[in-house]
Design an enzyme around this catalytic site. Structure first.
Site, mmCIF file in Angstrom:
data_model
loop_
_atom_site.group_PDB
_atom_site.id
_atom_site.type_symbol
_atom_site.label_atom_id
_atom_site.label_comp_id
_atom_site.label_asym_id
_atom_site.label_seq_id
_atom_site.Cartn_x
_atom_site.Cartn_y
_atom_site.Cartn_z
ATOM 1 C CG HIS A 86 -0.189 0.318 2.469
ATOM 2 N ND1 HIS A 86 0.196 -0.732 2.899
ATOM 3 C CD2 HIS A 86 -0.212 1.325 3.710
ATOM 4 C CE1 HIS A 86 0.888 0.670 4.360
ATOM 5 N NE2 HIS A 86 0.147 1.408 4.016
ATOM 6 C CG ASP A 87 2.742 3.260 2.515
ATOM 7 O OD1 ASP A 87 1.750 4.101 2.037
ATOM 8 O OD2 ASP A 87 3.325 3.437 4.802
ATOM 9 C CE LYS A 90 2.288 7.266 2.855
ATOM 10 N NZ LYS A 90 3.024 6.783 4.243
ATOM 11 C CG HIS A 116 1.320 7.621 -0.926
ATOM 12 N ND1 HIS A 116 0.642 8.693 -0.092
ATOM 13 C CD2 HIS A 116 1.103 6.496 0.153
ATOM 14 C CE1 HIS A 116 0.228 7.650 1.144
ATOM 15 N NE2 HIS A 116 0.199 6.299 1.079
ATOM 16 C CG HIS A 142 -4.244 7.652 2.378
ATOM 17 N ND1 HIS A 142 -4.552 7.514 3.328
ATOM 18 C CD2 HIS A 142 -3.103 6.906 1.893
ATOM 19 C CE1 HIS A 142 -3.213 7.713 4.230
ATOM 20 N NE2 HIS A 142 -2.606 6.811 3.070
ATOM 21 C CG ASP A 170 -1.464 3.106 7.006
ATOM 22 O OD1 ASP A 170 -0.876 2.633 7.149
ATOM 23 O OD2 ASP A 170 -2.321 3.850 6.028
#
Length: 272
Positions: A86-87, A90, A116, A142, A170
């Site tokens: 998910h990140d 970044k 991101h 998000h 998260d």
């Protein structure tokens, strides 16, 4: 019953051989796609051990919630993949310094960080034919239940289920583990933050399940396991036999976390 003509037999054999080659090719591509994800996970660790430790904790919490929600094995794997990656958006030069600052983010920095999910979805887009739910889950993690999230402003059940699960996991990890500029909260305080997001930020039924005492006990146990430093066993590489089969579509992160990710995770405060 008449015997098949030689031409028909040849045609049948050729068709069977073609189908076999296609299945073998598809299988090889599936292995390549799985290896690509494994490599991406290793790249997260190599680039930022702190993010690597974070995504593993999020995946552990998300898997607990997915299992308790009654998802089948395939759906749980979808949730696991979305949580682990998910990140990944970044891991970008434009965002790295912002993420690792020791001060609160400015509005401009927050807008940069908000890119991101879309960056991450683009990273995994080339393997979408093998993991069609991965990019959309990353893109939507998000989004908010009330439609005030980003990047698309999706509302309620229009948000993919995997993204709704990962959003809770998260947020829980961020508030309980803390950031460079903010100390983590106790588990009870972190649970209260999740409760306050019920039906606004998060899917209300998933929040109720997450906070259900037996489920939350599993979350607590998962956190304890992943935040305790472990000394890896030493292997004698001179006599170690090679693994005859490479891993296919499952991940090895739960049974063999990277040493850098474990080292980056601080020992939890005994009072929390």
């Amino acid at each position: 019953m008449p015997r098949l003509a030689p031409l028909a037999l040849i045609a049948g054999a050729a068709t069977g051989a073609l189908l076999t080659r296609r299945r073998q090719s598809r299988r090889a591509m599936e292995r390549l796609a799985a290896a690509t994800l494994e490599s991406l996970l290793n790249a997260i660790d190599a680039n930022d051990a702190e993010t690597g430790a974070h995504v593993r904790r999020v995946a552990a919490y998300a898997l607990v919630l997915a299992e308790e929600a009654g998802l089948d094995q395939h759906e749980c794997r979808v949730v696991e993949r979305v949580a682990l990656f998910h990140d990944i958006g970044k891991i970008h030069s434009a965002l790295f310094d912002i993420i690792h600052e020791n001060t609160s983010l400015t509005p401009a920095e927050r807008r940069a960080i908000a890119t991101h999910p879309a960056r991450g979805a683009r990273v995994v887009a080339p393997i979408a034919s093998f993991y069609p739910d991965l990019a959309e889950g990353i893109l939507a993690h998000h989004e908010r239940w009330d439609g005030q999230g980003y990047p698309k402003g999706l509302r309620g059940p229009r948000i993919p289920l995997a993204a709704r699960i990962v959003a809770i996991a998260d947020s829980f990890d961020v508030v309980s583990h803390g950031r460079r500029y903010q100390r983590g909260l106790s588990l009870q305080a972190a649970a209260e933050v999740i409760a306050r997001g019920r039906a606004t930020q998060f899917d209300p039924s998933l929040v109720d399940l997450f906070l259900f005492p037996p489920v939350f006990d599993r979350i607590r146990d998962a956190r304890r396991t992943l935040t305790q430093p472990r000394i890896p066993a030493r292997k004698d590489r001179r006599t170690e036999a090679p693994d005859p089969e490479a891993p296919d579509v499952t991940f090895r992160w739960r049974s063999r976390p990277s040493a850098s990710a474990v080292a980056a995770a601080p020992v939890p405060d005994a009072k929390r």
